[in-house]
Enzyme design. Structure first.
Site, PDB file in Angstrom:
ATOM      1  N   HIS A  68       0.875  -1.180   0.000  1.00  0.00           N
ATOM      2  CA  HIS A  68       0.000   0.000   0.000  1.00  0.00           C
ATOM      3  C   HIS A  68       0.905   1.221   0.000  1.00  0.00           C
ATOM      4  O   HIS A  68       1.405   1.630   1.030  1.00  0.00           O
ATOM      5  CB  HIS A  68      -0.902   0.009   1.238  1.00  0.00           C
ATOM      6  CG  HIS A  68      -2.039  -0.948   1.149  1.00  0.00           C
ATOM      7  ND1 HIS A  68      -3.294  -0.578   0.742  1.00  0.00           N
ATOM      8  CD2 HIS A  68      -2.108  -2.270   1.389  1.00  0.00           C
ATOM      9  CE1 HIS A  68      -4.093  -1.630   0.743  1.00  0.00           C
ATOM     10  NE2 HIS A  68      -3.388  -2.672   1.138  1.00  0.00           N
ATOM     11  N   ALA A 120      -8.315  -6.947  -2.254  1.00  0.00           N
ATOM     12  CA  ALA A 120      -7.900  -8.341  -2.351  1.00  0.00           C
ATOM     13  C   ALA A 120      -8.816  -9.115  -1.413  1.00  0.00           C
ATOM     14  O   ALA A 120      -9.121  -8.634  -0.325  1.00  0.00           O
ATOM     15  CB  ALA A 120      -6.456  -8.475  -1.892  1.00  0.00           C
ATOM     16  N   MET A 224     -10.735  -7.640   4.531  1.00  0.00           N
ATOM     17  CA  MET A 224     -10.572  -6.814   5.738  1.00  0.00           C
ATOM     18  C   MET A 224     -10.751  -5.320   5.458  1.00  0.00           C
ATOM     19  O   MET A 224     -10.214  -4.483   6.184  1.00  0.00           O
ATOM     20  CB  MET A 224      -9.177  -7.046   6.325  1.00  0.00           C
ATOM     21  CG  MET A 224      -8.867  -8.501   6.643  1.00  0.00           C
ATOM     22  SD  MET A 224      -7.166  -8.707   7.161  1.00  0.00           S
ATOM     23  CE  MET A 224      -7.005 -10.501   7.075  1.00  0.00           C
ATOM     24  N   HIS A 266       0.601 -13.256   2.978  1.00  0.00           N
ATOM     25  CA  HIS A 266       0.434 -11.943   2.337  1.00  0.00           C
ATOM     26  C   HIS A 266       1.191 -11.870   1.002  1.00  0.00           C
ATOM     27  O   HIS A 266       0.744 -11.198   0.069  1.00  0.00           O
ATOM     28  CB  HIS A 266       0.898 -10.840   3.295  1.00  0.00           C
ATOM     29  CG  HIS A 266       0.621  -9.451   2.775  1.00  0.00           C
ATOM     30  ND1 HIS A 266      -0.661  -8.990   2.515  1.00  0.00           N
ATOM     31  CD2 HIS A 266       1.447  -8.436   2.436  1.00  0.00           C
ATOM     32  CE1 HIS A 266      -0.597  -7.755   2.061  1.00  0.00           C
ATOM     33  NE2 HIS A 266       0.669  -7.388   2.000  1.00  0.00           N
TER      34      HIS A 266
HETATM   35  N1  HPA Z   1      -9.096 -13.351   4.254  1.00  0.00           N
HETATM   36  C1  HPA Z   1      -9.227 -12.043   4.596  1.00  0.00           C
HETATM   37  N2  HPA Z   1      -8.703 -11.065   3.882  1.00  0.00           N
HETATM   38  C2  HPA Z   1      -8.046 -11.374   2.756  1.00  0.00           C
HETATM   39  C3  HPA Z   1      -7.877 -12.704   2.333  1.00  0.00           C
HETATM   40  C4  HPA Z   1      -8.441 -13.752   3.130  1.00  0.00           C
HETATM   41  O1  HPA Z   1      -8.341 -14.944   2.820  1.00  0.00           O
HETATM   42  N3  HPA Z   1      -7.153 -12.663   1.176  1.00  0.00           N
HETATM   43  C5  HPA Z   1      -6.917 -11.358   0.910  1.00  0.00           C
HETATM   44  N4  HPA Z   1      -7.449 -10.568   1.858  1.00  0.00           N
END
Ligand code: HPA
Length: 302
Positions: A68, A120, A224, A266
């Site tokens: 970010h 994402a 999230m 990540h």
């Molecule tokens: N869970 C929550 N947030 C995310 C995920 C996930 O599997 N992949 C990318 N952001």
């Protein structure tokens, strides 16, 4: 109540951030874009760009997450004046909701009538795959809080009738924009499906039991972010398009054709973003002029 939570305070802080940005460029953005993890490179396609580090903008929160970058980029995409947030902040970084949604408030004050939110996400629906782009049709907010908490500030109304204490969320994700996105993807010969995005606080990824529960609740995607920005944008009366990039299958869900599920990290999220970048960029670049063109025609009719 904290400083940024007081409505008048929040409004004047958002105004001073917007004034600072207006002093940097005469461009008047009609569309705002928030880029999620791994999707930040889209901002490099903005023409005649003015790049402003978040750190320079009064009261703007700064992201602490890798991937970010933290720049507001103003310029044009396919001739349309846009304001692109390259990076966002999340509640799991320790920010309050008023801070998480502060940039969205500023985009509204800058004149954006449309907001494209991207993120994402983990794929819960088993027919999704790593790398799928999904149009968000609706959301489930399981973060346990709401960005519109606190006294109402009616001056955050960007269209007549917005800025109310209680506001509708039944059409939060614009059917017009969802349809444009699906039709454009078909033109570009890829399948864009719709899905319900469920938001958790994070930063831990979910357990397999949580994902099973979320599927029962009707969720297709988990992430999230996004829901708080969408709530605040709806409070202001903006029209919203939400796009999720499935960067991984959610916990406990095997990838298509596999027997067992992988663990999630990540780096995988970032890598998938890079892989799908071209498709994501060509979809957005083609969509943006269609979104604003229809708005102009509608505006002339009314
Ligand atoms: N869970 C929550 N947030 C995310 C995920 C996930 O599997 N992949 C990318 N952001």
């Amino acid at each position: 109540m904290t400083e940024t939570n007081k409505p008048t305070d929040l409004y004047s802080k958002a105004q001073s951030a917007a004034d600072y940005i207006r002093n940097k460029t005469p461009l008047l953005p009609s569309l705002g874009i928030i880029l999620g993890s791994g999707l930040g490179n889209f901002a490099n396609h903005v023409k005649s760009a003015t790049r402003i580090p978040y750190a320079d903008i009064p009261h703007f929160p700064q992201s602490t997450v890798q991937g970010h970058s933290g720049h507001l980029v103003l310029g044009t995409i396919a001739g349309v004046p846009v304001a692109v947030m390259q990076g966002r902040v999340h509640a799991y970084e320790g920010y309050e909701m008023a801070q998480v949604t502060f940039p969205t408030r500023v985009l509204g004050l800058l004149g954006c009538k449309t907001l494209i939110v991207t993120n994402a996400a983990g794929g819960i629906r088993t027919t999704l795959q790593q790398g799928s782009i999904v149009v968000i049709s609706d959301h489930i907010n399981l973060t346990g809080t709401n960005a519109a908490l606190g006294p109402n500030e009616p001056r955050f109304s960007m269209i007549p009738g917005a800025g109310q204490r209680f506001f509708d969320m039944s059409t939060a994700y614009s059917l017009r924009l969802r349809t444009l996105a699906i039709e454009e993807a078909a033109r570009q010969e890829f399948l864009l499906t719709e899905g319900v995005y469920l938001a958790v606080l994070g930063p831990s990824f979910e357990t397999p039991a949580e994902i099973r529960a979320f599927r029962t609740l009707g969720a297709d995607l988990v992430g999230m972010s996004t829901v708080h920005e969408v709530i605040v944008a709806r409070h202001m009366g903006l029209e919203i398009l939400g796009l999720s990039l499935v960067t991984n299958m959610a916990a406990g869900i095997p990838s298509y054709g596999q027997e067992t599920a992988d663990t999630i990290d990540h780096e995988e999220v970032m890598e998938t973003g890079r892989r799908v970048e071209t498709q994501f960029t060509s979809l957005l670049t083609a969509l943006i002029p269609q979104i604003t063109m229809e708005q102009l025609v509608a505006g002339k009719k009314s």
